[in-house]
Design a protein around this motif. Sequence first.
Motif, PDB file in Angstrom:
ATOM      1  N   LYS A  65      24.530 -14.413 -15.131  1.00  0.00           N
ATOM      2  CA  LYS A  65      25.764 -15.022 -14.630  1.00  0.00           C
ATOM      3  C   LYS A  65      26.670 -13.901 -14.131  1.00  0.00           C
ATOM      4  CE  LYS A  65      29.329 -18.346 -15.579  1.00  0.00           C
ATOM      5  NZ  LYS A  65      29.947 -19.236 -16.541  1.00  0.00           N
ATOM      6  N   ILE A  66      26.835 -13.827 -12.807  1.00  0.00           N
ATOM      7  CA  ILE A  66      27.595 -12.748 -12.163  1.00  0.00           C
ATOM      8  C   ILE A  66      28.813 -13.348 -11.478  1.00  0.00           C
ATOM      9  CG2 ILE A  66      27.538 -10.928 -10.422  1.00  0.00           C
ATOM     10  CD1 ILE A  66      24.464 -10.813 -10.889  1.00  0.00           C
ATOM     11  N   LEU A  67      29.977 -12.839 -11.851  1.00  0.00           N
ATOM     12  CA  LEU A  67      31.229 -13.252 -11.229  1.00  0.00           C
ATOM     13  C   LEU A  67      31.716 -12.097 -10.361  1.00  0.00           C
ATOM     14  CD1 LEU A  67      33.665 -15.155 -10.920  1.00  0.00           C
ATOM     15  CD2 LEU A  67      34.607 -14.108 -13.007  1.00  0.00           C
ATOM     16  N   GLU A  68      31.902 -12.343  -9.072  1.00  0.00           N
ATOM     17  CA  GLU A  68      32.364 -11.292  -8.176  1.00  0.00           C
ATOM     18  C   GLU A  68      33.631 -11.720  -7.468  1.00  0.00           C
ATOM     19  OE1 GLU A  68      30.866  -8.246  -4.689  1.00  0.00           O
ATOM     20  OE2 GLU A  68      29.570  -9.907  -5.240  1.00  0.00           O
ATOM     21  N   CYS A  83      41.666 -11.948 -19.713  1.00  0.00           N
ATOM     22  CA  CYS A  83      40.980 -10.864 -20.434  1.00  0.00           C
ATOM     23  C   CYS A  83      41.966 -10.000 -21.208  1.00  0.00           C
ATOM     24  CB  CYS A  83      40.161 -10.013 -19.465  1.00  0.00           C
ATOM     25  SG  CYS A  83      38.706 -10.875 -18.832  1.00  0.00           S
ATOM     26  N   HIS A  89      34.931 -14.665 -22.077  1.00  0.00           N
ATOM     27  CA  HIS A  89      34.302 -15.355 -20.954  1.00  0.00           C
ATOM     28  C   HIS A  89      32.794 -15.256 -21.161  1.00  0.00           C
ATOM     29  CE1 HIS A  89      33.139 -11.566 -18.988  1.00  0.00           C
ATOM     30  NE2 HIS A  89      34.350 -11.121 -19.280  1.00  0.00           N
ATOM     31  N   ASP A  90      32.032 -16.025 -20.391  1.00  0.00           N
ATOM     32  CA  ASP A  90      30.582 -16.050 -20.600  1.00  0.00           C
ATOM     33  C   ASP A  90      29.809 -15.385 -19.466  1.00  0.00           C
ATOM     34  OD1 ASP A  90      31.023 -17.935 -18.642  1.00  0.00           O
ATOM     35  OD2 ASP A  90      29.819 -19.500 -19.578  1.00  0.00           O
ATOM     36  N   ASN A  91      30.456 -14.514 -18.715  1.00  0.00           N
ATOM     37  CA  ASN A  91      29.779 -13.816 -17.619  1.00  0.00           C
ATOM     38  C   ASN A  91      28.994 -12.627 -18.162  1.00  0.00           C
ATOM     39  OD1 ASN A  91      31.019 -15.251 -15.235  1.00  0.00           O
ATOM     40  ND2 ASN A  91      32.837 -14.578 -16.325  1.00  0.00           N
ATOM     41  N   ASP A  92      27.842 -12.378 -17.549  1.00  0.00           N
ATOM     42  CA  ASP A  92      27.060 -11.194 -17.896  1.00  0.00           C
ATOM     43  C   ASP A  92      27.598  -9.958 -17.172  1.00  0.00           C
ATOM     44  OD1 ASP A  92      24.845 -12.335 -19.545  1.00  0.00           O
ATOM     45  OD2 ASP A  92      24.517 -13.495 -17.718  1.00  0.00           O
ATOM     46  N   VAL A  94      30.810  -8.760 -14.278  1.00  0.00           N
ATOM     47  CA  VAL A  94      31.984  -9.090 -13.484  1.00  0.00           C
ATOM     48  C   VAL A  94      32.246  -7.912 -12.553  1.00  0.00           C
ATOM     49  CG1 VAL A  94      34.410  -9.764 -13.482  1.00  0.00           C
ATOM     50  CG2 VAL A  94      32.945 -10.452 -15.393  1.00  0.00           C
ATOM     51  N   CYS A 136      28.724  -6.841 -19.180  1.00  0.00           N
ATOM     52  CA  CYS A 136      29.331  -7.487 -20.350  1.00  0.00           C
ATOM     53  C   CYS A 136      28.351  -7.848 -21.457  1.00  0.00           C
ATOM     54  CB  CYS A 136      30.046  -8.765 -19.909  1.00  0.00           C
ATOM     55  SG  CYS A 136      31.212  -8.554 -18.551  1.00  0.00           S
ATOM     56  N   THR A 137      27.056  -7.855 -21.166  1.00  0.00           N
ATOM     57  CA  THR A 137      26.061  -8.283 -22.146  1.00  0.00           C
ATOM     58  C   THR A 137      24.902  -7.291 -22.170  1.00  0.00           C
ATOM     59  OG1 THR A 137      24.820  -9.606 -20.530  1.00  0.00           O
ATOM     60  CG2 THR A 137      26.587 -10.750 -21.750  1.00  0.00           C
TER      61      THR A 137
END
Length: 170
Positions: A65-68, A83, A89-92, A94, A136-137
């Motif tokens: 899960k990538i948030l850009e 933040c 949050h659940d993004n891997d 960002v 993040c993970t």
Amino acid sequence: MGKMTVFHGSYMAVEKPEIRKGRNTKDFGPGFYCTVIREQAQRWAKRYVTPVVSTYTVRLNTCLKILEFKEMTEEWLDFIIACRYARPHDNDIVIGAMANDQIYNYVHDYMEGILTREQFWVLARFKYPTHQINFCTDAALACLEYVTAEEVEPHEQHGADSRKGTEKGQ
């Protein structure tokens, strides 16, 4: 997805990156922060007595899960504020612009009600590009492959953090 090169500024070579959970006031929450801008990683590193920039290649796993954030937007600002309030949050991963020290002050003033949202945006125009990518993970960290590290020229005394054992801001 193709490979890209990213950099991490620190006080030592970081061959095996870890996610540091201790400080939740970073732009994109806890994680391992890198950038595609070498000079920015050098600025991060120069806060330490022994500034070191580690280099990695990364191939982003499209299953993550990538948030850009391609630019500073209302959503970018809201995400940073969440933040900074330590909301998980659940993004891997960002990716987006960095709220540098000056922008951090504007975010803080907005959060405290000193600035309106409109005033924040007037003040928040960057004079040079910034970039950060937060892994993040553990699954996100697996995308990184350590390449090398090199010591960079430190600032004169005012830029170094004499506490070698802390990674403030990374």
